[in-house]
Write an enzyme that holds these catalytic residues in place. Structure first.
Site, PDB file in Angstrom:
ATOM      1  N   LYS A  22       0.937  -1.578  -0.001  1.00 45.66           N
ATOM      2  CA  LYS A  22      -0.334   0.062   0.342  1.00 45.66           C
ATOM      3  C   LYS A  22       0.828   1.183  -0.012  1.00 45.66           C
ATOM      4  CE  LYS A  22      -1.310   1.647   4.033  1.00 45.66           C
ATOM      5  NZ  LYS A  22      -1.723   2.808   4.301  1.00 45.66           N
ATOM      6  N   ASN A  23       1.737   1.622   0.615  1.00 43.97           N
ATOM      7  CA  ASN A  23       2.466   2.329   1.617  1.00 43.97           C
ATOM      8  C   ASN A  23       3.562   2.922  -0.033  1.00 43.97           C
ATOM      9  OD1 ASN A  23       1.260   3.219   3.724  1.00 43.97           O
ATOM     10  ND2 ASN A  23       2.567   2.848   5.082  1.00 43.97           N
ATOM     11  N   CYS A 118      -5.877  12.994  11.984  1.00 45.09           N
ATOM     12  CA  CYS A 118      -5.075  11.509  12.036  1.00 45.09           C
ATOM     13  C   CYS A 118      -5.586  11.198  13.305  1.00 45.09           C
ATOM     14  CB  CYS A 118      -5.129  10.692  11.301  1.00 45.09           C
ATOM     15  SG  CYS A 118      -3.438   9.843  11.429  1.00 45.09           S
ATOM     16  N   ARG A 123       0.370  14.378  12.888  1.00 40.72           N
ATOM     17  CA  ARG A 123       1.077  14.428  11.641  1.00 40.72           C
ATOM     18  C   ARG A 123       0.955  15.929  10.048  1.00 40.72           C
ATOM     19  NH1 ARG A 123      -1.138   8.532   8.781  1.00 40.72           N
ATOM     20  NH2 ARG A 123       0.658   8.373   8.008  1.00 40.72           N
ATOM     21  N   PRO A 124       2.043  16.517  10.970  1.00 39.48           N
ATOM     22  CA  PRO A 124       1.941  17.362  10.388  1.00 39.48           C
ATOM     23  C   PRO A 124       3.136  17.680   8.869  1.00 39.48           C
ATOM     24  CG  PRO A 124       3.582  18.231  11.902  1.00 39.48           C
ATOM     25  CD  PRO A 124       2.491  16.490  12.399  1.00 39.48           C
ATOM     26  N   LEU A 127       7.543  20.166   6.471  1.00 34.81           N
ATOM     27  CA  LEU A 127       8.898  20.000   6.127  1.00 34.81           C
ATOM     28  C   LEU A 127       8.747  19.206   4.044  1.00 34.81           C
ATOM     29  CD1 LEU A 127      10.265  16.768   8.055  1.00 34.81           C
ATOM     30  CD2 LEU A 127      10.583  18.879   8.402  1.00 34.81           C
ATOM     31  N   ASP A 310       4.686   0.489  12.133  1.00 41.86           N
ATOM     32  CA  ASP A 310       3.334  -0.094  11.208  1.00 41.86           C
ATOM     33  C   ASP A 310       3.157  -1.722  12.417  1.00 41.86           C
ATOM     34  OD1 ASP A 310       2.592   2.603   9.926  1.00 41.86           O
ATOM     35  OD2 ASP A 310       3.005   1.744   8.439  1.00 41.86           O
ATOM     36  N   ILE A 332       7.329   7.610  16.996  1.00 39.11           N
ATOM     37  CA  ILE A 332       7.476   8.239  15.641  1.00 39.11           C
ATOM     38  C   ILE A 332       6.258   8.660  16.025  1.00 39.11           C
ATOM     39  CG2 ILE A 332       7.036   7.260  12.893  1.00 39.11           C
ATOM     40  CD1 ILE A 332       9.689   6.799  13.826  1.00 39.11           C
ATOM     41  N   ARG A 402      -8.717  -0.567   3.599  1.00 38.68           N
ATOM     42  CA  ARG A 402      -7.564   0.582   3.779  1.00 38.68           C
ATOM     43  C   ARG A 402      -6.504   0.089   2.896  1.00 38.68           C
ATOM     44  NH1 ARG A 402      -7.318   6.181   6.713  1.00 38.68           N
ATOM     45  NH2 ARG A 402      -6.037   6.392   4.952  1.00 38.68           N
TER      46      ARG A 402
HETATM   47  N1  EPU Z   1       6.551  14.778  10.646  1.00 35.97           N
HETATM   48  C1  EPU Z   1       6.085  16.223  10.613  1.00 35.97           C
HETATM   49  N2  EPU Z   1       6.417  16.975  10.172  1.00 35.97           N
HETATM   50  C2  EPU Z   1       6.577  16.816   8.427  1.00 35.97           C
HETATM   51  C3  EPU Z   1       6.259  15.240   8.217  1.00 35.97           C
HETATM   52  C4  EPU Z   1       6.595  14.910   9.316  1.00 35.97           C
HETATM   53  O1  EPU Z   1       6.553  16.696  11.857  1.00 35.97           O
HETATM   54  O2  EPU Z   1       6.246  17.609   7.726  1.00 35.97           O
HETATM   55  C5  EPU Z   1       6.112  14.001  11.321  1.00 35.97           C
HETATM   56  C6  EPU Z   1       4.878  12.989  11.708  1.00 35.97           C
HETATM   57  O3  EPU Z   1       3.932  13.306  12.523  1.00 35.97           O
HETATM   58  C7  EPU Z   1       5.228  11.505  12.420  1.00 35.97           C
HETATM   59  C8  EPU Z   1       6.995  11.875  12.158  1.00 35.97           C
HETATM   60  O4  EPU Z   1       7.135  13.223  11.396  1.00 35.97           O
HETATM   61  O5  EPU Z   1       5.458  12.045  13.689  1.00 35.97           O
HETATM   62  C9  EPU Z   1       7.164  10.723  10.630  1.00 35.97           C
HETATM   63  O6  EPU Z   1       6.438  10.629   9.767  1.00 35.97           O
HETATM   64  P1  EPU Z   1       6.644  10.608   8.012  1.00 35.97           P
HETATM   65  O7  EPU Z   1       6.588  11.211   7.553  1.00 35.97           O
HETATM   66  O8  EPU Z   1       7.327   9.138   8.484  1.00 35.97           O
HETATM   67  O9  EPU Z   1       5.251   9.552   7.800  1.00 35.97           O
HETATM   68  P2  EPU Z   1       4.403   9.806   6.630  1.00 35.97           P
HETATM   69  O10 EPU Z   1       5.641   9.656   5.508  1.00 35.97           O
HETATM   70  O11 EPU Z   1       3.110  10.253   7.118  1.00 35.97           O
HETATM   71  C10 EPU Z   1       5.033   6.490   6.387  1.00 35.97           C
HETATM   72  C11 EPU Z   1       3.443   5.895   6.196  1.00 35.97           C
HETATM   73  C12 EPU Z   1       2.884   5.950   7.439  1.00 35.97           C
HETATM   74  C13 EPU Z   1       3.792   5.164   8.693  1.00 35.97           C
HETATM   75  C14 EPU Z   1       4.872   6.356   8.686  1.00 35.97           C
HETATM   76  C15 EPU Z   1       6.589   5.518   8.828  1.00 35.97           C
HETATM   77  C16 EPU Z   1       2.130   6.146   3.694  1.00 35.97           C
HETATM   78  C17 EPU Z   1       1.094   6.751   3.353  1.00 35.97           C
HETATM   79  N3  EPU Z   1       2.002   6.119   5.150  1.00 35.97           N
HETATM   80  O12 EPU Z   1       3.480   8.313   6.818  1.00 35.97           O
HETATM   81  O13 EPU Z   1       2.162   4.227   7.422  1.00 35.97           O
HETATM   82  O14 EPU Z   1       3.060   5.015   9.844  1.00 35.97           O
HETATM   83  O15 EPU Z   1       5.235   6.231   7.271  1.00 35.97           O
HETATM   84  O16 EPU Z   1       6.784   4.969   8.634  1.00 35.97           O
HETATM   85  O17 EPU Z   1       3.312   5.803   3.183  1.00 35.97           O
HETATM   86  C18 EPU Z   1       0.089   2.642   7.738  1.00 35.97           C
HETATM   87  O18 EPU Z   1       0.507   2.844   6.816  1.00 35.97           O
HETATM   88  O19 EPU Z   1      -0.520   2.741   9.038  1.00 35.97           O
HETATM   89  C19 EPU Z   1       0.479   4.122   8.097  1.00 35.97           C
HETATM   90  C20 EPU Z   1       0.374   5.015   9.329  1.00 35.97           C
END
Ligand code: EPU
Length: 426
Positions: A22-23, A118, A123-124, A127, A310, A332, A402
């Site tokens: 999925k991801n 969520c 999850r801002p 970045l 995850d 995380i 999902r």
């Molecule tokens: N974060 C920020 N600012 C940003 C981006 C991230 O503060 O601009 C924070 C997040 O809030 C979090 C941390 O940085 O605390 C790491 O977040 P990351 O950006 O790595 O996660 P993501 O890209 O939003 C993806 C997966 C998640 C998985 C995480 C970590 C997808 C669609 N989602 O999320 O998957 O948990 O990486 O590996 O790829 C799931 O599939 O159930 C799921 C939540």
């Protein structure tokens, strides 16, 4: 609303085929926006999330050819009719936000709803936005939308992420491939899905090196072309079924599995006393546990190659039955223990203190009605239900849909007593 009814206590045996990730799929689909030529994905998982994204892409004018039941999907973004991703669609799934980078890179402007928080945390996307600004984009946030413009095109930039983000790394790559000049991403996330995205972009004519390492270098190109790309297998789905077998007992082989991507989990499972046999070349993982009780193992979630967040909920479900005390730290997301009170309904002994859960193993779990709160939490309840005595009913399983393709079919195929029933929650 559909529910799952599980009668636990049955050992599992046979083979479970693993679906596409999925991801990875969600970022690959966004990459199709970068070229006017068709991009075909094989091993595409049919999930609520991939369906949501294909609907959003259609709203933007992408032709989607994805016959029902097929794992091959063709996306053709020859002529887009809109560069606006509306709130109603982005709010359904955060990863929809990933269309911003490709639209900005190819068309010089895009308006995309902010995804919002969520259940698992705030999850801002700061970045992501800083990366686009570094590449010369003008951004304003108005009425819940990010309005982005780069009238003279994006420019390559040096981007040092203050902490590791999977989404920001991928999103910056999705924009930088069409930027002018070189972009270097430092402190990039190293998840295997990032290497998969880099492989697909390179097959489309991009120049990305270091995808899946902490430094990703991208030489921008003027245009990209179509390709056919297989979506990598889902390491989280594979890890989830591995833990289902470890919890319920039995002997199951996972096929089409991403063996190397799962080393943090397979190590922890071996420490817990589970038999794990992997064959990288064949893409198989055999999981067996017969008779012996599991031993408690502590884990800390961390960016790849650490223990994946995850898989944390599923590991907690497993540890509820281990001998001894396991400490599970979630590093995380700030609110990813919502499964703990639900697992307690089955008789688990879990105390949550901040980002730490202390799990004291019990000898048996007993089936009960439980509520799914998010995708990975819901599947942890399925795992616990498979190991529990009696019947467990998991409500709100739209979360499961999902991210898990044919979950009941795959689990019934190895002997689980699990069925979906319609109707109201009780
Ligand atoms: N974060 C920020 N600012 C940003 C981006 C991230 O503060 O601009 C924070 C997040 O809030 C979090 C941390 O940085 O605390 C790491 O977040 P990351 O950006 O790595 O996660 P993501 O890209 O939003 C993806 C997966 C998640 C998985 C995480 C970590 C997808 C669609 N989602 O999320 O998957 O948990 O990486 O590996 O790829 C799931 O599939 O159930 C799921 C939540």
């Amino acid at each position: 609303m559909d529910r799952l009814k599980i009668t636990g206590g049955k050992p599992l045996s046979g083979t479970i085929p693993i679906s596409g990730a999925k991801n990875s799929a969600l970022k690959l689909m966004a990459a199709a926006l970068l070229t006017p030529e068709p991009v075909t994905f094989t091993n595409m998982p049919r999930l609520a999330d991939t369906r949501f994204l294909s609907q959003l892409l259609q709203t933007l004018g992408v032709e989607v050819y994805w016959p029902k039941g097929d794992s091959e999907c063709r996306l053709n973004a020859a002529e887009l009719t809109s560069t606006i991703a509306p709130y109603e669609q982005v709010r359904k799934m955060r990863a929809s936000f990933n269309v911003l980078g490709p639209l900005l890179a190819r068309y010089g402007h895009a308006t995309v709803s902010l995804p919002g928080g969520c259940a698992i945390g705030a999850r801002p996307v700061d970045l992501h936005l800083k990366a686009f600004e570094a590449m010369g984009a003008d951004l304003v946030v108005e009425e819940g939308y990010v309005k982005a413009a780069a009238i003279r095109g994006l420019k390559g930039a040096q981007i040092n992420f203050p902490f590791v983000s999977v989404g920001a790394t991928e999103h910056a790559m999705l924009a930088a491939v069409l930027a002018e000049g070189e972009t270097v991403l430092e402190n990039a996330a190293r998840e295997p899905e990032i290497a998969d995205l880099a492989d697909c972009l390179n097959a489309m004519g991009a120049k990305v090196s270091g995808g899946g390492t902490a430094t990703v270098t991208i030489q921008g190109v003027e245009t990209l072309h179509g390709t056919t790309h297989p979506v990598m297998p889902d390491r989280i789905e594979a890890g989830t079924y591995a833990m289902a077998v470890a919890a319920a007992g039995g002997d199951v082989t996972l096929t089409n599995a991403p063996v190397a991507a799962l080393s943090a989990l397979t190590g922890a499972l071996r420490d817990a006393g589970v038999t794990v046999e992997t064959d990288k070349a064949a893409g198989t993982i055999r999981i067996a546990r017969n008779g012996r009780r599991l031993q408690a193992v502590s884990v800390d979630t961390a960016p790849h190659p650490g223990f994946p967040t995850d898989l944390q909920a599923q590991f907690m479900a497993l540890m509820t039955l281990a001998e001894g005390t396991s400490v599970i730290r979630e590093n995380i997301f700030e609110n990813r223990f919502m499964h703990a009170p639900e697992l307690s309904r089955l008789g688990a002994n879990i105390a949550v203190r901040g980002h730490e859960a202390i799990v004291k193993g019990v000898e048996t779990l007993k089936g009960a009605p439980v509520m799914a709160t998010d995708l990975r939490a819901s599947v942890s309840l399925v795992i616990a239900g498979l190991a529990a005595q009696g019947e467990t009913e998991v409500n709100r399983i739209y979360h499961l849909d999902r991210g898990f393709e044919k979950l009941e079919e795959k689990l019934s195929g190895v002997g689980a007593d699990i069925r979906r029933v319609g109707g109201e929650e009780e």
